[in-house]
Design a protein around this motif. Structure first.
Motif, PDB file in Angstrom:
ATOM      1  N   ALA A  35      37.030  34.797 -12.744  1.00  0.00           N
ATOM      2  CA  ALA A  35      35.640  34.871 -13.227  1.00  0.00           C
ATOM      3  C   ALA A  35      35.054  33.470 -13.347  1.00  0.00           C
ATOM      4  O   ALA A  35      33.918  33.223 -12.934  1.00  0.00           O
ATOM      5  CB  ALA A  35      35.598  35.597 -14.571  1.00  0.00           C
ATOM      6  N   CYS A  43      40.529  41.958 -12.443  1.00  0.00           N
ATOM      7  CA  CYS A  43      39.460  41.040 -12.009  1.00  0.00           C
ATOM      8  C   CYS A  43      38.176  41.820 -11.796  1.00  0.00           C
ATOM      9  O   CYS A  43      37.088  41.386 -12.195  1.00  0.00           O
ATOM     10  CB  CYS A  43      39.835  40.353 -10.702  1.00  0.00           C
ATOM     11  N   ILE A  97      34.665  41.126 -13.794  1.00  0.00           N
ATOM     12  CA  ILE A  97      33.413  40.648 -13.162  1.00  0.00           C
ATOM     13  C   ILE A  97      32.315  41.703 -13.309  1.00  0.00           C
ATOM     14  O   ILE A  97      31.141  41.358 -13.435  1.00  0.00           O
ATOM     15  CB  ILE A  97      33.595  40.191 -11.688  1.00  0.00           C
TER      16      ILE A  97
END
Ligand SMILES: NC(=O)C1=CN([C@@H]2O[C@H](COP(=O)(O)OP(=O)(O)OC[C@H]3O[C@@H](n4cnc5c(N)ncnc54)[C@H](OP(=O)(O)O)[C@@H]3O)[C@@H](O)[C@H]2O)C=CC1
Ligand SMILES: CC(=O)C(=O)O
Ligand SMILES: [Mg+2]
Length: 757
Positions: free
Chosen positions: A175, A206, A210
């Motif tokens: 990120a 992930c 995000i």
């Protein structure tokens, strides 16, 4: 090892792990264990007292045991890096590695535990029962989807932070890198189209992070081994199907058409260069599979010169690897005794990392990386792991977020003071040495290894070359290449060997030495014999003639003999004699000792010069110098006959303007104990414990250094030879390969200053 950027052979990696004490960790006692009384306090009967206290009030376990600074790194080995399911035992080197990274980067004590089961329930039960032992649990390399079930269950059952590093550590760093890559390419998170390759622990975490930070769900396409995860698939578990999208694209290649971002958390070489050409302008490519990425940066850049490329590796720019996260995140969490590591803490860490990369890089870090790519830009979107600011910035952000989100059991009252304690955890010498290694890589030099036939020297030369620190030039006979082969180098032709019997350079070496010695009673034929037969003369002449940048010798003969030979070929830096400095590196303290190598009975003038030069060297090593002239007497007590030179040296410094603290004479125990100085010698001008001990003579200096080396092993560095005109280092005969590499790296680091000067 990997197909590109090979930095070491398999033999070297195995030797690194097996040499000395096998593995990478040991446990040391934090309390004295020398006397009967110590044992009575540490164990029965004294230990009963904290036992009863903890039974009465469990929170006191943090006061009386190591729990509060102890993290377990736990794996079942089902997803070891990108190597797959190789089992619990095979995961141990990685877990030991994570444990030492905890210590190295954030002073968190850590131990690896490998749990031999593929049954999630059994794993959960085993780990949950360990809560009393640890301040936190770092789960590592556990494959999806079990990792999700395991982490969720443990978070519910345990009242200490449980953190699956491959999920959240990776997500935080990704990120941070993505925020900055978007900034650089003028993109907003809400607009970017992302392809995630891999649908395991790291990829799912992930993607979730995000999305939580603003990337739209319908802009993310995830792929597994079967291709795009779309709504029409009936083979998806709940974690994959949460990210399924409505699309008619089916392959990774199709998914990449027009994509802004590729996040690879899958396997080596999963991304073909020709697919990258289809991505949007200025594509962002994070190929994070370890140890070999989905695509190498040279391949990616060849296909798309406008791309921002990151990998999980340290040998390319932009290392997006969870090593930037877990040590610092746990540091912050432990320091506030957090009960969990929650989303607020993760986002705070990601933002802190992203912001740090945008700040000006401190001089010493920039220099260490050759001054290149250390300004916020396409090749620097994320701080480098050796950046000493990480330990101050990230834990503080995490601790603050823990307090804000209500999981801190021991809030920090004074953040300025907290930041100070964080800074103090990092021994500056350790970071300076790490940076010296990075600097050598950024500006590689040619270093002569004068004793090129010795195994230990060859090992050092291999490590030096394959670590990328420079080019070793081996002085030895023609069979040096055979010896390299024996040490696992398949193609030794890349190692330059200079044979002092038949090298075409011998003539120049003889000329050089003859010019220096012809009026000192030496005949030319004598010089020829010296150059042919003794590698120190030949190597030093090569250095003097500029055929190499620096020189290492010492393992085959006593220090004084090597020095005498080198002094015949190379001048001193100025009128004063060279001298030796040893460095004792503790976890939080570094002490320099001088002169441990050259002058038997230094005069006051020599002692003063040694102090001045040692102070400058200490500054190069990241220490603010505080010099003590040490003796068996402290300020005249007991009266001694042999302290005159020391007192005169102090007076000499008084009469000159020097920019460091000094005091003496004093005994080492007083010099190293500031409380004692304040209590009994309030007139002492030292403002803290001394970190440079100038010894009265070679006897005491050499004895102390050798005793300490024998007792403390790898914590003793040197002696470093200071005061020669060209960078030469003479290792002790007991030096190991890593000592030689450190000497070579420091000698190489001194090259530019010397040649300029
Ligand atoms: N840089 C960093 O900091 C980190 C990097 N990683 C790397 O990420 C990778 C995955 O690790 P982790 O999530 O822990 O492992 P998991 O075993 O949990 O997940 C692996 C995933 O990769 C997928 N996969 C494997 N090969 C391919 C391929 N050729 N194409 C598409 N997908 C593929 C698997 O697909 P399927 O579901 O179909 O089996 C699975 O979804 C490893 O290489 C690891 O080194 C991990 C953590 C941190
Ligand atoms: C870096 C890491 O944790 C991994 O590759 O699994
Ligand atoms: Mg991992």
């Amino acid at each position: 090892m990997s197909e590109s950027n090979v930095k070491f052979s398999e033999a070297e990696a195995l030797h690194f792990h097996s040499r000395g004490r096998p593995g990478k960790i040991e446990i040391i006692a934090s309390k004295p264990m020398a006397t009967q009384r110590d044992l009575s306090l540490a164990y029965s009967p004294g230990v009963a007292v904290p036992v009863r206290a903890i039974a009465e009030d469990p929170a006191t376990a943090y006061d009386y045991t190591a729990k509060g600074n102890l993290v377990a790194v736990i794996s079942n080995g089902t997803a070891i890096l990108g190597l797959g399911d190789l089992g619990a035992l095979a995961s141990k080197p990685v877990m030991e590695g994570k444990a030492v990274l905890f210590k190295r980067f954030a002073d968190v004590d850590s131990i690896d535990l490998e749990v031999d089961t593929r049954d999630a329930e059994a794993f959960i039960n085993a780990v949950a029962l360990l809560e009393p032992s640890f301040g936190g649990i770092n789960l590592e390399d556990i494959a999806a989807p079990d990792c999700f079930v395991i982490e969720q269950a443990l978070r519910e059952r345990m009242n200490i932070p449980v953190f699956h590093d491959d999920q959240h550590g990776t997500a935080i760093i990704t990120a941070a890198g993505l925020i900055n890559a978007c900034l650089l390419t003028g993109r907003a998170l809400k607009d970017i189209k992302v392809v995630v390759n891999g649908a395991g622990a790291a990829a799912i975490a992930c993607t979730e992070l995000i999305k939580a930070m603003g990337v739209r769900s319908d802009h993310v396409m995830m792929c597994d081994r079967s291709g795009v995860i779309h709504k029409g698939r009936d083979d998806l578990d709940q974690w994959k199907s949460a990210h399924a999208v409505d699309t008619d694209r089916r392959t990774l290649e199709e998914a990449l058409d027009g994509a802004d971002v590729f996040l690879g958390l899958s396997a080596a070489r999963a991304l073909k260069p020709e697919w990258v050409t289809k991505m949007a302008p200025q594509p962002i490519i994070f190929a994070m599979a370890n140890p070999d990425p989905e695509i190498t940066p040279p391949e990616a850049k060849a296909a798309r010169p406008d791309a921002i490329v990151a990998t999980g590796r340290s040998d390319y720019p932009n290392q997006v690897n969870n090593v930037l996260g877990f040590p610092f995140i746990f540091r912050g969490a432990l320091d506030v005794r957090a009960t969990a590591i929650n989303d607020e803490m993760k986002i705070a860490a990601a933002n802190a990392l992203a912001e740090l990369a945008r700040e000006a890089v401190p001089e010493e870090v920039a220099a260490a990386y050759g001054g290149k790519s250390q300004r916020f830009g396409a090749d620097y979107i994320i701080p480098a792991p050796f950046d000493p600011r990480l330990l101050e910035v990230v834990p503080a952000a995490v601790a603050e977020a823990a307090m804000r989100s209500g999981v801190a059991q021991r809030p920090i009252e004074n953040f300025a003071a907290y930041r100070q304690t964080l800074r103090a955890r990092l021994n500056p010498t350790v970071s300076v040495l790490s940076l010296a290694y990075e600097a050598a890589k950024a500006n590689p030099k040619r270093v002569l290894f004068a004793e090129g036939e010795e195994h230990v020297v060859l090992r050092a030369a291999i490590a030096f070359k394959e670590g990328g620190y420079g080019t070793p030039v081996l002085v030895g006979r023609d069979d040096v290449h055979d010896r390299l082969r024996e040490l696992g180098i398949d193609d030794p032709s890349g190692y330059e060997v200079l044979n002092s019997r038949n090298s075409p350079l011998v003539g120049r070496a003889v000329d050089h030495l003859y010019a220096r010695l012809q009026r000192k009673g030496y005949l030319r034929r004598e010089i020829e014999r010296m150059v042919n037969q003794d590698r120190n003369y030949f190597a030093a002449a090569m250095l003097a003639l500029g055929e190499a940048d620096a020189m290492i010798t010492g393992v085959t003969r006593p220090f004084s003999q090597s020095l005498k030979q080198i002094e015949m070929v190379i001048d001193h830096e100025d009128q004063s004699d060279p001298f030796g400095v040893n460095i004792i590196v503790g976890q939080n303290q570094t002490v320099l000792v001088a002169d441990t190598a050259v002058t038997e009975r230094p005069t006051a003038e020599q002692l003063a010069t040694i102090a001045i030069r040692s102070a400058a060297f200490a500054r190069r090593m990241g220490q603010e110098p505080r010099v003590a002239f040490v003796s068996y007497t402290t300020f005249g007590n007991p009266p001694g006959a042999y302290v005159g030179e020391l007192r005169e040296a102090v007076a000499l410094l008084d009469s000159r303007t020097v920019d460091f603290e000094y005091e003496g004479e004093m005994a080492p125990d007083v010099a190293l104990n500031h409380d004692m100085q304040r209590r009994y010698y309030p007139f002492s001008r030292l403002t803290g414990p001394a970190n440079i001990l100038i010894m009265p003579g070679l006897q005491s200096a050499s004895l102390s250094a050798k005793l300490l080396r024998a007792l403390s092993g790898e914590n003793m560095l040197g002696p470093f030879l200071l005061g020669m005109k060209l960078p030469v280092q003479i290792a002790p005969m007991t030096a190991g390969a890593s000592d030689l590499v450190t000497l070579a790296v420091l000698a190489a680091g001194a090259v530019d200053g010397k040649r300029r000067g």
